[in-house]
Motif scaffolding. Structure first.
Motif, PDB file in Angstrom:
ATOM      1  N   VAL A  73      37.681  33.910  50.840  1.00 39.97           N
ATOM      2  CA  VAL A  73      36.509  34.636  50.322  1.00 39.97           C
ATOM      3  C   VAL A  73      35.198  34.048  50.853  1.00 39.97           C
ATOM      4  CG1 VAL A  73      37.720  35.404  48.277  1.00 39.97           C
ATOM      5  CG2 VAL A  73      36.480  33.241  48.190  1.00 39.97           C
ATOM      6  N   GLY A  74      35.303  33.186  51.867  1.00 38.82           N
ATOM      7  CA  GLY A  74      34.116  32.694  52.544  1.00 38.82           C
ATOM      8  C   GLY A  74      33.441  31.501  51.922  1.00 38.82           C
ATOM      9  N   LYS A  76      37.188  41.216  42.961  1.00 37.18           N
ATOM     10  CA  LYS A  76      38.594  41.611  42.931  1.00 37.18           C
ATOM     11  C   LYS A  76      39.331  41.071  44.150  1.00 37.18           C
ATOM     12  CE  LYS A  76      37.382  45.946  42.470  1.00 37.18           C
ATOM     13  NZ  LYS A  76      37.439  47.426  42.329  1.00 37.18           N
ATOM     14  N   MET A  77      40.548  40.589  43.917  1.00 34.17           N
ATOM     15  CA  MET A  77      41.377  40.083  44.998  1.00 34.17           C
ATOM     16  C   MET A  77      42.764  40.687  44.891  1.00 34.17           C
ATOM     17  SD  MET A  77      42.356  36.107  45.945  1.00 34.17           S
ATOM     18  CE  MET A  77      40.634  35.662  46.134  1.00 34.17           C
ATOM     19  N   MET A 124      38.702  31.202  39.743  1.00 36.46           N
ATOM     20  CA  MET A 124      37.470  31.504  40.469  1.00 36.46           C
ATOM     21  C   MET A 124      36.804  32.778  39.975  1.00 36.46           C
ATOM     22  SD  MET A 124      38.895  30.523  44.285  1.00 36.46           S
ATOM     23  CE  MET A 124      37.513  31.250  45.164  1.00 36.46           C
ATOM     24  N   GLY A 125      37.414  33.406  38.963  1.00 33.17           N
ATOM     25  CA  GLY A 125      36.795  34.578  38.348  1.00 33.17           C
ATOM     26  C   GLY A 125      37.165  35.910  38.966  1.00 33.17           C
ATOM     27  N   TYR A 126      38.235  35.934  39.766  1.00 30.08           N
ATOM     28  CA  TYR A 126      38.633  37.188  40.396  1.00 30.08           C
ATOM     29  C   TYR A 126      39.576  37.991  39.509  1.00 30.08           C
ATOM     30  CZ  TYR A 126      36.499  36.147  44.877  1.00 30.08           C
ATOM     31  OH  TYR A 126      35.579  35.916  45.870  1.00 30.08           O
ATOM     32  N   ALA A 174      48.793  39.025  36.261  1.00 29.27           N
ATOM     33  CA  ALA A 174      48.096  40.106  36.958  1.00 29.27           C
ATOM     34  C   ALA A 174      47.173  40.881  36.031  1.00 29.27           C
ATOM     35  CB  ALA A 174      49.109  41.048  37.600  1.00 29.27           C
ATOM     36  N   ASP A 175      46.034  41.298  36.564  1.00 28.07           N
ATOM     37  CA  ASP A 175      45.180  42.266  35.875  1.00 28.07           C
ATOM     38  C   ASP A 175      45.645  43.680  36.207  1.00 28.07           C
ATOM     39  OD1 ASP A 175      43.073  40.493  34.660  1.00 28.07           O
ATOM     40  OD2 ASP A 175      42.883  39.892  36.755  1.00 28.07           O
ATOM     41  N   VAL A 176      46.122  43.841  37.450  1.00 24.60           N
ATOM     42  CA  VAL A 176      46.709  45.112  37.880  1.00 24.60           C
ATOM     43  C   VAL A 176      48.053  44.796  38.519  1.00 24.60           C
ATOM     44  CG1 VAL A 176      46.487  47.133  39.369  1.00 24.60           C
ATOM     45  CG2 VAL A 176      44.455  46.179  38.262  1.00 24.60           C
TER      46      VAL A 176
END
Length: 425
Positions: A332-333, A4-5, A24-26, A43-45
């Motif tokens: 996200v590294g 989640k992002m 990227m699957g977030y 948006a998902d949320v």
């Protein structure tokens, strides 16, 4: 486990970052005060919350538990992202303390000055008396701007000498004033004008602080860069074209810079020192620099991607580098690729009009037939008011072009701009 992002900002300029995060699957938790923001479609949320409300964004982060909180091209949310990431115990790419220096001009000026980075003379004021005193110290010729806004909002040129000269030539018209009466009236008018300028800039400041700065003349550029583990690499230098005073609105950008190599080397050195001064560890940056008769001076620095489609459109066209994608991956590294793939020219021109009501905007088919026209977008519709060009919000649309060189891309963009008709009444 679901990734989640939380992304702060849902405007058109944030959409490329939102799309990259989804690729990227977030799962995307999107925050914006505007319930109609275009990014919300992805948006998902959807959270209709101000991106500047740090405590509320943090409260929502506790509920939705994102892996990371980011923003893309807006200054204010940089502070919020830093604040929330620190509160969540995540390793900061930019600490909250340092985020103030990257988003609030008074903090920025102080930090750069402490680190020997060349900047204009400046005063941060919080009342009208302090404003008048600062204007006087800068000999009545200076820039006034809100300490914590962007997009040329609330930015004005103060030129006391020109105003006084004009008033003295005009004077009163009743034919009965004495010389002392005329000057008294002129001084009162000047005071009223300065007060209006101060209140205009203050009205665009969220923290109640206004900057009064030395007016700098000369070519302006921005430096697009990426920092990884404290090491910064310059991606490109962008030439900027701005409206004349009293407002300072960006009307065109092109890259790579057409300045000579020696000047570009100096620009890179100043930009690197400025980025080091704010202690950015990971992430993109956008540093604006003026080439004045006294040398290079930093206009502003932002710990984010450059707006005006510079990093989302121009950088990929001119270098082949996806800075938007790289910034999301870095947050996200993940490892990033910021090696140049090409060396071409890219430009953007913004459409403007005089004050009035838009009757219609005509984009002839011939515009799209021009070789190198990548995109034509119109922001405004018939019936909308135009207020001239006082801030970036007043621009009517844009044209993006590419070519083998920056000069050719600029010429194509100017040709296309001249073909578009804006009718107002």
């Amino acid at each position: 486990m679901e990734k989640k992002m939380m992304i702060l900002g849902a405007s058109a300029l944030q959409v490329p970052a939102i799309k990259k995060a989804k690729e990227m699957g977030y799962k995307i938790i999107l925050v914006d005060y505007d319930e109609n923001a275009v990014g919300f479609e992805l948006a998902d949320v959807k959270l209709v919350v101000s991106t500047l409300d740090q405590d509320e964004v943090y409260r929502q982060a506790l509920i939705y538990k994102p892996d990371v909180v980011i923003t893309s091209t807006s200054d204010g949310p940089v502070r919020t992202a830093a604040y929330v990431n620190e509160k969540l115990g995540k390793k900061p790419d930019l600490s909250y303390k340092d985020s103030l220096c990257a988003t609030i001009k008074s903090h920025m000026r102080n930090r750069l000055k402490e680190n020997g980075v060349p900047i204009p003379k400046y005063y941060a004021v919080s009342d009208y008396e302090g404003f008048k005193e600062a204007v006087q110290k800068l000999n009545g010729y200076c820039i006034v701007k809100p300490a914590d806004n962007a997009g040329s909002r609330g930015v004005l040129l103060v030129d006391v000498a020109e105003y006084m000269s004009g008033r003295r030539q005009t004077g009163r018209t009743d034919g009965v004033e004495s010389k002392s009466d005329k000057y008294s009236e002129t001084e009162q008018d000047l005071d009223n004008k300065l007060k209006n300028m101060y209140e205009y800039s203050l009205g665009n400041s969220k923290n109640g602080t206004v900057m009064v700065e030395e007016f700098m003349t000369g070519k302006e550029v921005s430096v697009e860069a990426m920092t990884v583990n404290g090491e910064t690499r310059i991606i490109t230098i962008t030439d900027k074209y701005i409206t004349p005073p009293p407002y300072f609105v960006e009307l065109a950008h092109c890259e790579p810079s057409m300045l000579d190599d020696e000047v570009q080397a100096q620009i890179k050195k100043v930009a690197l020192n400025a980025i080091k001064a704010i202690e950015l560890q990971n992430g993109p940056s956008h540093t604006e620099i003026k080439i004045t008769k006294d040398g290079l001076k930093v206009v502003e620095l932002a710990a984010r991607l450059g707006g005006d489609f510079i990093t989302s459109k121009l950088v990929p066209l001119s270098t082949g580098i996806d800075m938007v994608g790289a910034s999301v991956q870095l947050a996200v590294g993940e490892n990033i690729d910021i090696e140049h793939k090409c060396n071409r020219g890219a430009a953007i021109h913004f459409l403007q009009a005089e004050e009035g009501i838009i009757k219609r905007i005509i984009v002839p088919d011939e515009v799209y037939d021009l070789q190198g026209v990548e995109e034509v977008i119109i922001y405004k519709n018939a019936g909308e008011n135009v207020h001239g060009t006082k801030s970036s919000n007043d621009r009517l649309g844009h044209i993006i072009t590419s070519a083998d060189t920056a000069d050719e891309a600029m010429k194509t963009g100017k040709m296309a701009l001249d073909m578009i008709v804006v009718e107002t009444e």
